[in-house]
Motif scaffolding. Structure first.
Motif, short mmCIF file in Angstrom:
data_model
loop_
_atom_site.label_atom_id
_atom_site.label_comp_id
_atom_site.label_asym_id
_atom_site.label_seq_id
_atom_site.Cartn_x
_atom_site.Cartn_y
_atom_site.Cartn_z
N ARG A 61 0.76 -1.13 0.07
CA ARG A 61 0.16 -0.10 -0.01
C ARG A 61 0.93 1.28 0.04
O ARG A 61 0.63 2.22 -0.52
N GLU A 115 -0.85 -5.31 2.31
CA GLU A 115 -2.22 -5.63 2.74
C GLU A 115 -2.49 -6.82 1.87
O GLU A 115 -2.34 -6.93 0.71
N GLY A 117 -5.56 -10.22 1.83
CA GLY A 117 -6.68 -10.72 2.50
C GLY A 117 -7.58 -9.82 3.72
O GLY A 117 -7.87 -10.41 4.78
N GLY A 118 -7.44 -8.53 3.53
CA GLY A 118 -7.99 -7.51 4.39
C GLY A 118 -7.15 -7.38 5.62
O GLY A 118 -7.66 -6.93 6.61
N VAL A 119 -6.17 -7.96 5.63
CA VAL A 119 -5.15 -7.76 6.91
C VAL A 119 -3.95 -6.73 6.52
O VAL A 119 -3.35 -7.11 5.40
N GLU A 120 -3.82 -5.93 7.36
CA GLU A 120 -2.74 -4.99 6.86
C GLU A 120 -1.75 -5.00 7.98
O GLU A 120 -1.84 -5.18 9.17
N VAL A 121 -0.58 -5.13 7.61
CA VAL A 121 0.72 -5.25 8.66
C VAL A 121 2.06 -4.41 8.00
O VAL A 121 2.19 -4.08 6.70
N VAL A 166 2.00 -13.18 5.98
CA VAL A 166 1.18 -12.88 6.72
C VAL A 166 0.09 -13.95 7.68
O VAL A 166 -0.07 -13.82 8.42
N ARG A 170 0.40 -14.24 11.51
CA ARG A 170 -1.09 -13.78 12.01
C ARG A 170 -1.65 -15.11 12.72
O ARG A 170 -1.86 -15.02 14.02
N SER B 575 -12.11 -6.13 1.38
CA SER B 575 -11.08 -5.93 0.09
C SER B 575 -10.73 -6.92 -0.52
O SER B 575 -10.87 -8.23 -0.39
N ARG B 589 -9.29 -1.77 -7.42
CA ARG B 589 -8.43 -2.88 -6.71
C ARG B 589 -9.33 -3.44 -5.41
O ARG B 589 -8.87 -4.00 -4.80
N SER B 728 -5.76 -4.80 11.95
CA SER B 728 -6.34 -6.22 11.66
C SER B 728 -5.37 -7.37 11.72
O SER B 728 -5.62 -8.63 11.78
N PHE B 729 -4.05 -6.91 11.77
CA PHE B 729 -2.98 -8.12 12.16
C PHE B 729 -3.15 -8.74 13.24
O PHE B 729 -3.35 -10.15 13.54
#
Lengths: 182, 905
Positions: A61, A115, A117-121, A166, A170, B575, B589, B728-729
């Protein structure tokens, strides 16, 4: 002699020019999407423990400088802590730990936000850049490669399987959390 | 005050621009004085001059402009002499003043001492001004009996006065605008009724505030004003034009009493009160007859401030306001610190008392020693003890007296401290409240630029559409508006992009040629705003959403088949799901909607989608009007800052080696007579840092009746922050429930106290405290939470302060509607409410609370200025537990009622 060589060069040049023009024509004839998706891959490159790695740019991102990382107690060793990404709390992880390198986990002040699968790190990185690599320059990783390396480029850059990293990290963080809880 | 050069360099331009404004105002005031021979007006203006000049002097001192300071000072002295009547406004004096303003202008901007000569000349010019022939002494206002005020009260009142003034100004402005509308002829009878009601309420609130401030005249006048308006509200009197004049004069009189109480004209006041009380016996001639007198006296005061205030708005960079809010919130820390100092003083006094008690035990011994010394002298005593005994007795007598004085002084100091803390608390809370209000902006600011953006996108897409924004213009926290801009733009862009069809397609489907996009605003609850973003386009093709979700691996084919239409629609917020065919860098996206939802939820709001194929799509967004905040105590753990929720914090103790005891090898501290397990927080969290300070404080936390003391390096401060989840993590962490971002951008993890206490109890066998402290006591230790409902800010802040000082947790609401909303959100132990309030008054609130099962047994006290018997009966009939009249209302009354109703006494 010289003349001949020059002539040969000219011929070779013409050949090359023609080939390039043909390629371009083919490229133009294609839908623009395909050029992006099939011919060239954009990678974000990074250096970890002196080795060169890359991440699919699609998953990135942004690349940010972070001023500080707040330590998070009772978290797995690969979690460096929490940082502020545009007003959101984001976990920072250290890939060196994930990939099994020795050394003390410490924030280096720069992160790549991925990012999937909807997971951000946020991934802590020392150096980063962008590379555009033609698809044909990718090869399968050697058999003894790390399970988190999904491909290699011809210049020896290892492409990381971010989705898997991830997903695994996670899960491991979650099981540690619930383990500590019970 | 000495500042470092860097600070000075920063301050100077600020001071210069401030001074320009002040000097401008001073010039204008001087000009007005020159033009107006009216004494009352001149004295008003003089006061303004003094204020401006005083600030100017202070500023000059702060930036080290000694010359400017000296000249300001000389100028100020002249004004003081003018005020006392020693000097009068002669041409000579005016000239000198004007000259001084010019010199000050130079001095403020001069870097060096260039203007020095001018300064010296001016100073001597001012000093040499001679008094003119003495003015005839002003007649003293007649002495009026006013309630006794204790010095402490007077002090508190003095500090609250600006708050009341500000409130009264607002009320007067509201009255003025109501009267204006009434005069112009309201559109309906209903509206007229409403306007009279507003006037009545405004007068009522001023009456209450004035009573709190012990401003007897204003309160009496407002009472008549209120009753007069009440008669109109009840339609006992029909309005007639001269009535508006009367009301206007009444408002003017209130204003002049507020601004210059010393200019009170008792005759005028009484006449006004009589007029107000007899509006039903209206005979046009009678009212007309009194008019000229009153107008003459009240006019100068009314004309000036109301006229200028109407247009007083300033543009301020929002960043500055944010900073002001942050600083104001910092003041809350100072408020808490003051409370702590008060407790320290009480402890000191207790120490001295203990000393006195010890003394009384040896009193008789000392007395015997004393009499022995009296009976003997150097000659009669041959043991050689006498001189020693004599000097010891002298010292003992002296020290007993000394310590007794010290004890009195400390107690006195403690009392002062408590009063200061109270008034300071009111000021800080008011400041924070007002600053938050200043940060509320009309929702319309969010919509600025949207129509253009929509047209722009429509043009590039060659689509024909109409865009419309409808509904109320509510005031919303600016921080929410800022965060909403992007999501709203995104939704609208999507509507144009994917929703609205090209004209031909619309016509083929039997729709109007032009598409419609609407943003509709409504207020579903007192503290919420709802936005509906709707288009009449093609709607969302759920089949495509399903396919996209499967293709991007969000769902498997099988999973997706199981979803109904509504569930499929929800997928667009995930997403990786985008139905757009063209993939570009900006959209497509599949992140847009996910980010949208994230942004809205981050603000504490929600977003729902509704879409019919072929009919259009609408998004329903709900947002809070103000940002929800959370109070935390920041502590240093090892080298890191961590936060403990204030709600879980029982007490903070200073740790010393004596305060730690050891039971079966486990460390404990004593709290309320029982041992509480002590854990070193850094070790507990695995965050020990080499070279960290020693543990100086213990934070006692509570959850479910269990206590644990955590030792920390330092307690940094308490703050109101926004709670954020861990992202989210990391969905869950055993000891951290979330985090917050401070003004500096730093992240501070917020500890999960309940889970930490569970862990301590699970790991170490800690004696449950039940056997030592009986259940009731445990409950009692928790501070009661009280909801204060009151529309007047002055009274609200005062009540809040009184109750907080008595150890209650206080939340406030400004009317019944807001109170109900707050009651629905959390539990309160008691409600204290005013009666007269807009939207939902105290009686209605009482009835509402009593009618709801959830609040059975919730004690409710009405505090009010309505003293008529029928009102009191109505209050009790509605189900209030207590009915306290503001006039008779004293802190102790209210506090006694509260503790009785809470079952504490």
């Amino acid at each position: 002699m010289n003349d001949l060589r020059e002539q040969a060069d000219v011929t070779a040049d013409r050949e090359r020019t023609r080939r390039i023009l043909r390629q371009r024509a083919r490229a133009l004839a294609r839908r623009p999407d395909d050029v992006e998706l099939e011919e060239i891959r954009e990678l974000v490159t990074l250096e970890l423990a002196g080795r060169r790695y890359a991440i699919d740019a699609d998953l990135v991102r942004e690349v940010l400088a972070v001023r500080e990382v707040a330590l998070l107690p009772t978290s797995p060793p690969f979690v460096l802590g929490l940082t502020n990404v545009r007003g959101r709390i984001t976990a920072v992880i250290d890939l060196r730990v994930v990939l099994g390198f020795e050394g003390v986990a410490r924030s280096s002040g720069q992160v790549v936000i991925v990012e999937t699968g909807g997971v951000e790190v946020a991934i802590d990185v020392r150096e980063s850049g962008v590379a555009r690599v033609p698809l044909s320059h990718f090869e399968k990783p050697p058999g003894d490669a790390n399970r988190y390396v999904k491909a290699r480029t011809t210049d020896g850059v290892e492409v990381l399987d971010i989705e898997r990293i991830v997903g695994d990290t996670r899960q491991s963080a979650a099981s540690l959390a619930s383990g500590a809880q019970s | 005050m000495s500042q470092t050069p860097e600070v000075l360099a920063e301050l100077l331009p600020l001071f210069q621009s401030e001074s320009e404004e002040r000097l401008g105002s001073i010039s204008a005031a001087l000009e007005a004085i020159e033009e107006s021979p009216d004494t009352a007006q001149r004295s008003d203006l003089l006061e303004r001059l003094l204020r401006e000049l005083h600030s100017l002097k202070g500023g000059a001192r702060a930036v080290n402009l000694t010359q400017a300071e000296a000249v300001s000072h000389a100028f100020e002295s002249v004004l003081v002499r003018l005020q006392s009547g020693e000097l009068s406004w002669t041409g000579e004096v005016l000239d000198a003043c004007n000259q001084t303003v010019g010199v000050l202008e130079q001095l403020v901007h001069a870097d060096g001492e260039e203007a020095g000569d001018a300064a010296a000349r001016t100073a001597s010019l001012l000093d040499e001004l001679r008094p003119a022939a003495p003015e005839p002494a002003k007649p003293e206002p007649p002495q009026i009996e006013i309630e006794e005020i204790s010095p402490e009260e007077a002090e508190l009142i003095k500090k609250l006065l600006p708050v009341f003034r500000g409130e009264a100004d607002e009320r007067l402005e509201s009255i003025a605008s109501s009267l204006e509308e009434l005069r112009a002829g309201p559109e309906s009878d209903e509206r007229r009724h409403e306007l009279f009601e507003t006037v009545m309420r405004d007068a009522h609130s001023m009456k209450g505030g004035a009573r709190t401030m012990k401003l007897g005249h204003i309160s009496a006048l407002c009472k008549e004003f209120e009753y007069a308006a009440a008669k109109l509200t009840r339609r006992e009197v029909e309005p007639y034009p001269a009535l508006y004049d009367l009301f206007e004069r009444a408002a003017g009189l209130v204003q002049s009493l507020l601004e210059a109480p010393e200019n009170l004209n008792e005759g005028l006041l009484n006449q006004m009160m009589v007029d107000l009380a007899s509006i039903e016996q209206h005979e046009p001639a009678a009212v007309e007859a009194t008019a000229p007198v009153a107008v003459a006296a009240a006019a100068p005061a009314t004309a000036k401030p109301i006229a200028t205030r109407a247009s007083q708005t300033v543009r301020v960079a929002t960043e500055k306001l944010d900073n002001v809010l942050r600083q104001a919130q910092e003041m809350l820390v100072a408020k808490l610190a003051m409370r702590q100092r008060g407790a320290d003083l009480a402890e000191l006094a207790a120490g001295l008392r203990e000393w006195r008690q010890e003394w009384s035990r040896v009193d008789t011994d000392v007395y015997r020693l004393q009499s022995w010394v009296e009976k003997h002298d150097e000659q009669s005593d041959d043991s050689g003890i006498y001189p020693l005994a004599a000097s010891a007795v002298r010292f003992l007598e002296w020290s007993q007296k000394r310590v007794r004085t010290l004890e009195t002084q400390v107690r006195e100091l403690g009392k002062r401290m408590f009063e200061d803390q109270q008034s300071f608390g009111v000021m800080v809370d008011t400041l924070v409240d007002e600053t938050k209000r200043a940060l509320m902006l009309p929702l319309s600011t969010l919509f600025k630029g949207l129509p253009r953006m929509v047209r722009e996108v429509a043009r590039t897409q060659e689509k024909a559409l109409d865009f419309d924004v409808r509904g109320e213009d509510l005031e919303v926290d600016k921080r929410i508006l800022d965060e909403m801009r992007d999501p709203l733009m995104h939704l609208l862009r999507n509507s144009v992009d994917h929703g609205i069809e090209p004209s031909a397609e619309r016509e083929a489907a039997g729709k109007t040629k032009r598409g419609q996009i609407v943003v509709e605003v409504s207020q579903p609850a007192a503290d919420e705003v709802a936005l509906r973003v709707a288009d009449d386009g093609r709607g969302i093709d759920t089949e495509r959403v399903r396919a996209a979700a499967v293709k991007n691996g969000v769902l498997t084919e099988g999973q997706s088949r199981a979803l109904d239409r509504a569930a499929l629609l929800q997928l667009i917020f995930r997403s990786g799901v985008s139905t757009s065919e063209t993939v570009s860098n900006i959209s497509g996206r599949g992140l847009g909607m996910a980010i949208c939802r994230e942004g809205i939820e981050r603000l504490g709001g929600s977003i729902q989608i509704e879409s019919e194929a072929g009919q259009g799509t609408s998004f329903h967004i709900r947002l809070p009007l103000a940002l929800a905040t959370y109070r935390i105590l920041m502590v240093q753990v090892g080298r890191q800052t961590m936060a403990v929720p204030t709600a879980n914090t029982e007490r903070v103790l200073r740790l010393s080696s004596e305060s730690i005891s050891s039971i079966e090898g486990k460390e404990t501290v004593d709290y309320q007579g029982a041992p509480v397990s002590l854990q070193r927080l850094d070790r507990f969290l695995g965050m020990e840092a080499a070279g960290a300070e020693r543990h100086s404080y213990a934070v006692i936390v509570r959850s479910g009746g269990r206590l644990v003391a955590f030792a920390v390096q330092r307690v940094i401060d308490e703050q109101e922050v926004l709670f954020k989840d861990l992202g989210s993590f990391l969905e869950h962490n055993p000891h951290v429930s979330g985090a917050t971002i401070l003004g500096t951008g730093s992240v501070v993890p917020i500890l999960n106290v309940p889970e930490m206490i569970d862990a301590v109890y699970a790991e170490h066998v800690v004696a449950e405290p039940v056997d030592i402290a009986p259940e009731e006591e445990v409950v009692e230790a928790k501070p009661r939470s009280i909801l204060v409902v009151e529309d007047s800010i002055t009274s609200r802040m005062l009540l809040k302060e009184i109750l907080e000082s008595a150890g209650y947790l206080v939340s406030t609401a400004i009317n019944g509607v807001e109170a109900v909303a707050m009651l629905e959100q959390r539990e309160f132990d008691l409600v204290v409410s005013d009666v007269e309030m807009p939207k939902m008054n105290g009686f209605e609130l009482t009835e509402r609370v009593r009618a709801d099962e959830r609040w059975t047994g919730l004690p409710l006290i009405l505090v009010t200025g309505l003293e008529r018997d029928e009102e009191r009966e109505r209050g009790l009939a509605a189900g209030a537990d207590e009915y306290i009249i503001k006039g008779s209302f004293e802190q102790s009354n209210l506090l006694a009622a509260i503790s009785r109703l809470c079952g504490d006494a």
